[in-house]
Design an enzyme around this catalytic site. Structure first.
Site, PDB file in Angstrom:
ATOM      1  N   GLY A   1       0.793  -1.029   0.122  1.00  0.00           N
ATOM      2  CA  GLY A   1       0.049  -0.262   0.069  1.00  0.00           C
ATOM      3  C   GLY A   1       0.778   1.180   0.043  1.00  0.00           C
ATOM      4  O   GLY A   1       0.312   2.259   0.023  1.00  0.00           O
TER       5      GLY A   1
ATOM      6  N   GLU B   1       4.453  -6.132   1.786  1.00  0.00           N
ATOM      7  CA  GLU B   1       4.088  -6.666   0.455  1.00  0.00           C
ATOM      8  C   GLU B   1       3.949  -5.469  -0.484  1.00  0.00           C
ATOM      9  O   GLU B   1       2.718  -5.214  -0.783  1.00  0.00           O
ATOM     10  CB  GLU B   1       2.724  -7.308   0.404  1.00  0.00           C
ATOM     11  CG  GLU B   1       2.791  -8.668   1.212  1.00  0.00           C
ATOM     12  CD  GLU B   1       1.538  -9.476   1.354  1.00  0.00           C
ATOM     13  OE1 GLU B   1       1.315 -10.620   1.598  1.00  0.00           O
ATOM     14  OE2 GLU B   1       0.332  -8.680   1.222  1.00  0.00           O
ATOM     15  N   PRO B   2       5.088  -4.602  -0.732  1.00  0.00           N
ATOM     16  CA  PRO B   2       4.630  -3.422  -1.691  1.00  0.00           C
ATOM     17  C   PRO B   2       4.674  -3.770  -3.096  1.00  0.00           C
ATOM     18  O   PRO B   2       5.604  -4.748  -3.574  1.00  0.00           O
ATOM     19  CB  PRO B   2       6.012  -2.820  -1.314  1.00  0.00           C
ATOM     20  CG  PRO B   2       7.123  -3.662  -0.944  1.00  0.00           C
ATOM     21  CD  PRO B   2       6.220  -4.807  -0.215  1.00  0.00           C
TER      22      PRO B   2
ATOM     23  N   ARG C   1       3.025  -1.506  -5.896  1.00  0.00           N
ATOM     24  CA  ARG C   1       3.164  -0.181  -6.588  1.00  0.00           C
ATOM     25  C   ARG C   1       4.466   0.356  -6.413  1.00  0.00           C
ATOM     26  O   ARG C   1       4.918   1.196  -7.286  1.00  0.00           O
ATOM     27  CB  ARG C   1       2.085   0.828  -5.993  1.00  0.00           C
ATOM     28  CG  ARG C   1       1.765   1.726  -6.874  1.00  0.00           C
ATOM     29  CD  ARG C   1       0.764   2.915  -5.814  1.00  0.00           C
ATOM     30  NE  ARG C   1      -0.397   2.284  -5.655  1.00  0.00           N
ATOM     31  CZ  ARG C   1      -1.530   2.193  -6.272  1.00  0.00           C
ATOM     32  NH1 ARG C   1      -1.472   2.868  -7.589  1.00  0.00           N
ATOM     33  NH2 ARG C   1      -2.559   1.711  -5.729  1.00  0.00           N
TER      34      ARG C   1
ATOM     35  N   ARG D   1      -7.101   3.018 -14.678  1.00  0.00           N
ATOM     36  CA  ARG D   1      -7.224   3.540 -13.347  1.00  0.00           C
ATOM     37  C   ARG D   1      -7.853   4.854 -13.153  1.00  0.00           C
ATOM     38  O   ARG D   1      -8.452   5.032 -12.202  1.00  0.00           O
ATOM     39  CB  ARG D   1      -5.680   3.852 -12.581  1.00  0.00           C
ATOM     40  CG  ARG D   1      -5.143   2.366 -12.547  1.00  0.00           C
ATOM     41  CD  ARG D   1      -3.680   2.234 -11.712  1.00  0.00           C
ATOM     42  NE  ARG D   1      -4.033   2.544 -10.311  1.00  0.00           N
ATOM     43  CZ  ARG D   1      -3.909   3.772  -9.549  1.00  0.00           C
ATOM     44  NH1 ARG D   1      -3.463   4.845 -10.379  1.00  0.00           N
ATOM     45  NH2 ARG D   1      -4.276   3.978  -8.478  1.00  0.00           N
TER      46      ARG D   1
ATOM     47  N   TYR E   1     -11.020   4.717 -10.646  1.00  0.00           N
ATOM     48  CA  TYR E   1     -10.605   5.535  -9.311  1.00  0.00           C
ATOM     49  C   TYR E   1     -10.657   6.885  -9.703  1.00  0.00           C
ATOM     50  O   TYR E   1     -10.326   7.570  -8.388  1.00  0.00           O
ATOM     51  CB  TYR E   1      -9.010   4.907  -8.871  1.00  0.00           C
ATOM     52  CG  TYR E   1      -8.994   3.720  -8.773  1.00  0.00           C
ATOM     53  CD1 TYR E   1      -9.931   2.534  -7.968  1.00  0.00           C
ATOM     54  CD2 TYR E   1      -7.810   3.090  -9.466  1.00  0.00           C
ATOM     55  CE1 TYR E   1      -9.404   1.289  -8.184  1.00  0.00           C
ATOM     56  CE2 TYR E   1      -7.553   1.495  -9.265  1.00  0.00           C
ATOM     57  CZ  TYR E   1      -8.336   0.678  -8.680  1.00  0.00           C
ATOM     58  OH  TYR E   1      -7.876  -0.635  -8.814  1.00  0.00           O
TER      59      TYR E   1
ATOM     60  N   CYS F   1     -14.650   3.606 -27.313  1.00  0.00           N
ATOM     61  CA  CYS F   1     -15.746   4.344 -27.370  1.00  0.00           C
ATOM     62  C   CYS F   1     -16.661   4.285 -26.190  1.00  0.00           C
ATOM     63  O   CYS F   1     -17.639   3.616 -25.880  1.00  0.00           O
ATOM     64  CB  CYS F   1     -16.528   3.206 -28.302  1.00  0.00           C
ATOM     65  SG  CYS F   1     -17.888   3.911 -28.686  1.00  0.00           S
TER      66      CYS F   1
ATOM     67  N   TYR G   1      -0.366  -1.603 -12.115  1.00  0.00           N
ATOM     68  CA  TYR G   1      -1.606  -1.561 -12.477  1.00  0.00           C
ATOM     69  C   TYR G   1      -2.028  -0.990 -13.734  1.00  0.00           C
ATOM     70  O   TYR G   1      -3.154  -0.553 -13.809  1.00  0.00           O
ATOM     71  CB  TYR G   1      -2.862  -1.113 -11.181  1.00  0.00           C
ATOM     72  CG  TYR G   1      -2.154  -1.739 -10.133  1.00  0.00           C
ATOM     73  CD1 TYR G   1      -2.605  -2.991  -9.568  1.00  0.00           C
ATOM     74  CD2 TYR G   1      -1.761  -0.907  -8.930  1.00  0.00           C
ATOM     75  CE1 TYR G   1      -2.123  -3.482  -8.462  1.00  0.00           C
ATOM     76  CE2 TYR G   1      -1.136  -1.489  -7.678  1.00  0.00           C
ATOM     77  CZ  TYR G   1      -1.484  -2.866  -7.423  1.00  0.00           C
ATOM     78  OH  TYR G   1      -1.141  -3.358  -6.264  1.00  0.00           O
TER      79      TYR G   1
HETATM   80  C1  LIG Z   1      -2.983  -8.248  -0.187  1.00  0.00           C
HETATM   81  C2  LIG Z   1      -2.073  -7.293  -0.633  1.00  0.00           C
HETATM   82  N1  LIG Z   1      -0.914  -6.885  -0.562  1.00  0.00           N
HETATM   83  C3  LIG Z   1      -0.214  -6.217  -1.592  1.00  0.00           C
HETATM   84  C4  LIG Z   1      -1.159  -5.411  -2.115  1.00  0.00           C
HETATM   85  C5  LIG Z   1       0.001  -4.542  -2.951  1.00  0.00           C
HETATM   86  O1  LIG Z   1      -0.402  -3.153  -2.844  1.00  0.00           O
HETATM   87  P1  LIG Z   1       0.484  -2.030  -3.257  1.00  0.00           P
HETATM   88  O2  LIG Z   1       0.720  -2.185  -4.665  1.00  0.00           O
HETATM   89  O3  LIG Z   1      -0.500  -0.829  -2.989  1.00  0.00           O
HETATM   90  O4  LIG Z   1       1.785  -1.761  -2.335  1.00  0.00           O
HETATM   91  C6  LIG Z   1      -2.273  -5.512  -2.126  1.00  0.00           C
HETATM   92  C7  LIG Z   1      -3.117  -4.647  -3.191  1.00  0.00           C
HETATM   93  O5  LIG Z   1      -3.510  -3.651  -2.859  1.00  0.00           O
HETATM   94  C8  LIG Z   1      -2.888  -6.417  -1.624  1.00  0.00           C
HETATM   95  O6  LIG Z   1      -4.403  -6.657  -1.889  1.00  0.00           O
HETATM   96  N1  LIG Z   2      -5.530  -2.156  -8.645  1.00  0.00           N
HETATM   97  C1  LIG Z   2      -5.404  -0.905  -7.693  1.00  0.00           C
HETATM   98  C2  LIG Z   2      -4.405  -1.496  -6.475  1.00  0.00           C
HETATM   99  C3  LIG Z   2      -4.995  -2.756  -5.841  1.00  0.00           C
HETATM  100  C4  LIG Z   2      -6.242  -2.767  -5.039  1.00  0.00           C
HETATM  101  C5  LIG Z   2      -6.162  -3.600  -3.865  1.00  0.00           C
HETATM  102  N2  LIG Z   2      -5.337  -4.905  -3.726  1.00  0.00           N
HETATM  103  C6  LIG Z   2      -4.752   0.332  -8.159  1.00  0.00           C
HETATM  104  O1  LIG Z   2      -4.643   0.530  -9.278  1.00  0.00           O
HETATM  105  O2  LIG Z   2      -4.572   1.023  -7.569  1.00  0.00           O
END
Ligand SMILES: Cc1ncc(COP(=O)(O)O)c(C=O)c1O
Ligand SMILES: N[C@@H](CCCC[NH3+])C(=O)O
Length: 466
Positions: A270, A312-313, A315, A363, A367, A394, A424
């Site tokens: 996150g 668990e990064p 992004r 995205r 979002y 379209c 993503y």
């Molecule tokens: C369980 C879990 N771990 C890790 C992530 C990776 O999140 P982020 O890409 O925001 O670091 C997510 C997605 O949000 C998730 O659902």
């Molecule tokens: N797919 C989302 C992040 C992951 C959402 C939850 N695991 C995004 O583009 O921001």
């Protein structure tokens, strides 16, 4: 430029064109076509290393070990799995497909985790056969399903974590915040009137506690840890500390009840990044120190020794390392505001259509996410115009960049680069309107290499059975 939100390898060459890791985007466009996702390998690897080093150092300082899992959902290919593993990260997968890619890359099973709120029997079986280091169990029924699969194999107990929802709501958009109660992931920490089915308890237990007790009651399962993921694109880090505290409280409560001290706690991913100039990404050193200090204080308060941690990064590792290269097509000024008869107060927005769109970056539509774009093949001193970068689909919501200033002479044939699309983008891409998905091209030390090839119309037609 360079600087955030661009990857560290982005420069303006002597004639004003962008280069990434020494590769001129004009050459890339000729060789690979557009749209194309461009991934700066050195930048990605450096982010992987800096997260691992920051967390290892900060947690060592308080006496705890830590593992960093790269969340493959952000973007996973065989090469990327190899890169992050070579940088000392493990791989977090969310489906059998991601698991297959990690295994193809040669990541050992014990360095892979499997998530999913609705894992199929085949996915559970494959994970067990691959000897994954952890299955993150998402529901009470899944405790039984993983136990049955493990029993059927008759080997060592399956290592599981229980994913809990702490009620901490963090992140940029409701759809990417995953620890509030009213959503599909995990097991709640809140007691909701249900009576525990495990360990003969008469007290009301939360679904999370109930699941932990159920795992302990199964000899085919090894209770490895408790998992919490609070959301994505988090820029205010305080949520991590609050959630960690709640997980450590649950761990202490379970220990008091059963004598079993859960060995690991996963704090999820996150970590937010910069998408726009002026935005500031979370700093891994700062956040690692703050979280380590906070979990050490919580554990001391609770009187429990620190567990091993993991994060668990996704992004934060791959997002800033990627950009998307597009070719401009139609450029159309549209009057969007101001009284019809007062030309001087009328606002004109220039719609700049590119050759991709919501199929390669959903995205903004999903979002309301904001991105930044720049003219990539040249510099221009033309007066800037307020532009909206839109796709070719379209759909009027097919927007890639809502608002950006672009040179007023932007025209068909120009290249546009959109920053920070590494996470993503490709992983959530679709074939809407039968648009083939773009390739992912890695750039390293002046060389480009295709990691994922461009889809073709033949690929799309091959699926159609007539
Ligand atoms: C369980 C879990 N771990 C890790 C992530 C990776 O999140 P982020 O890409 O925001 O670091 C997510 C997605 O949000 C998730 O659902
Ligand atoms: N797919 C989302 C992040 C992951 C959402 C939850 N695991 C995004 O583009 O921001």
């Amino acid at each position: 430029m360079p600087g955030e939100p661009w990857s560290s390898g982005v420069r303006r060459g002597p004639d004003g064109a962008l280069t990434v890791a020494g590769v001129d985007v004009r050459d890339l466009a000729v060789a690979q076509g557009t749209p194309a996702y461009v991934l700066d390998e050195a930048d990605l690897r450096e982010r992987a290393r800096s997260y691992r080093r920051a967390f290892e150092a900060a947690f060592a300082e308080v006496g705890a070990g830590v593992d960093v899992y790269y969340a493959g959902k952000a973007f996973l290919s065989v090469a990327v799995a190899r890169w992050v593993h070579a940088e000392g990260l493990r791989v977090d997968t969310a489906t059998g497909g991601e698991l297959a890619v990690a295994l193809r890359a040669g990541v050992p099973g014990e360095h892979i985790g499997l998530h999913g709120n609705n894992k199929s029997d085949a996915e559970i079986a494959r994970a067990l056969d691959a000897g994954v280091g952890r299955i993150i169990v998402d529901s009470l029924v899944e405790v039984e399903r993983v136990a049955a699969a493990s029993r059927a194999r008759g080997g060592a107990p399956a290592p599981v974590m229980i994913r809990v929802t702490t009620g901490v709501h963090a992140g940029g958009h409701e759809y990417i915040s995953t620890a509030h109660e009213d959503q599909k992931f995990g097991l709640s920490l809140a007691t909701d009137g249900r009576v525990a089915t495990g360990a003969g308890s008469q007290t009301e237990d939360s679904p999370a506690m109930t699941a932990l007790l159920a795992v302990l009651a199964h000899p085919e399962l090894e209770l490895l840890g408790i998992h919490s993921h609070i959301g994505s694109q988090i820029l205010d880090p305080s949520g991590f500390e609050v959630a960690a505290r709640k997980v450590l409280e649950l761990r202490a409560a379970l220990a008091q009840r059963t004598g079993f001290l859960v060995p690991e706690v996963d704090l999820g991913g996150g970590y937010g990044i910069a998408y726009l100039p002026g935005e500031v990404a979370l700093d891994p050193d700062r956040i690692a120190k703050d979280v380590a200090a906070s979990v050490a204080a919580s554990s001391a308060d609770l009187g429990t020794p620190l567990p091993r941690f993991s994060i668990e990064p996704g992004r934060a590792i791959v997002g800033p390392a990627g950009l998307t290269l597009y070719t401009v097509g139609t450029v159309k000024p549209v009057r969007v505001g101001g009284p019809d008869d007062e030309a001087e107060s009328t606002i004109v927005r220039t719609y700049v259509s590119i050759d991709g769109g919501m199929s390669d970056n959903i995205r903004p539509a999903l979002y309301g996410a904001d991105y930044h774009a720049e003219l990539a093949n040249r510099l221009s001193d033309a007066e800037p115009v307020l532009a909206r970068v839109v796709g070719k689909h379209c759909e009027s919501g097919d927007i890639v960049v809502h608002d950006v200033l672009l040179p007023g002479d932007v025209r068909a044939g120009d290249l546009l680069a959109v920053a920070a699309t590494g996470a993503y983008g490709r992983s959530m891409a679709s074939n809407y309107n039968h648009v083939p998905r773009p390739p992912v091209v890695a750039v390293t030390d002046g060389e480009a290499r295709v990691l994922v090839r461009r889809e073709t119309e033949d690929d799309l037609l091959a699926l159609d059975q007539g």
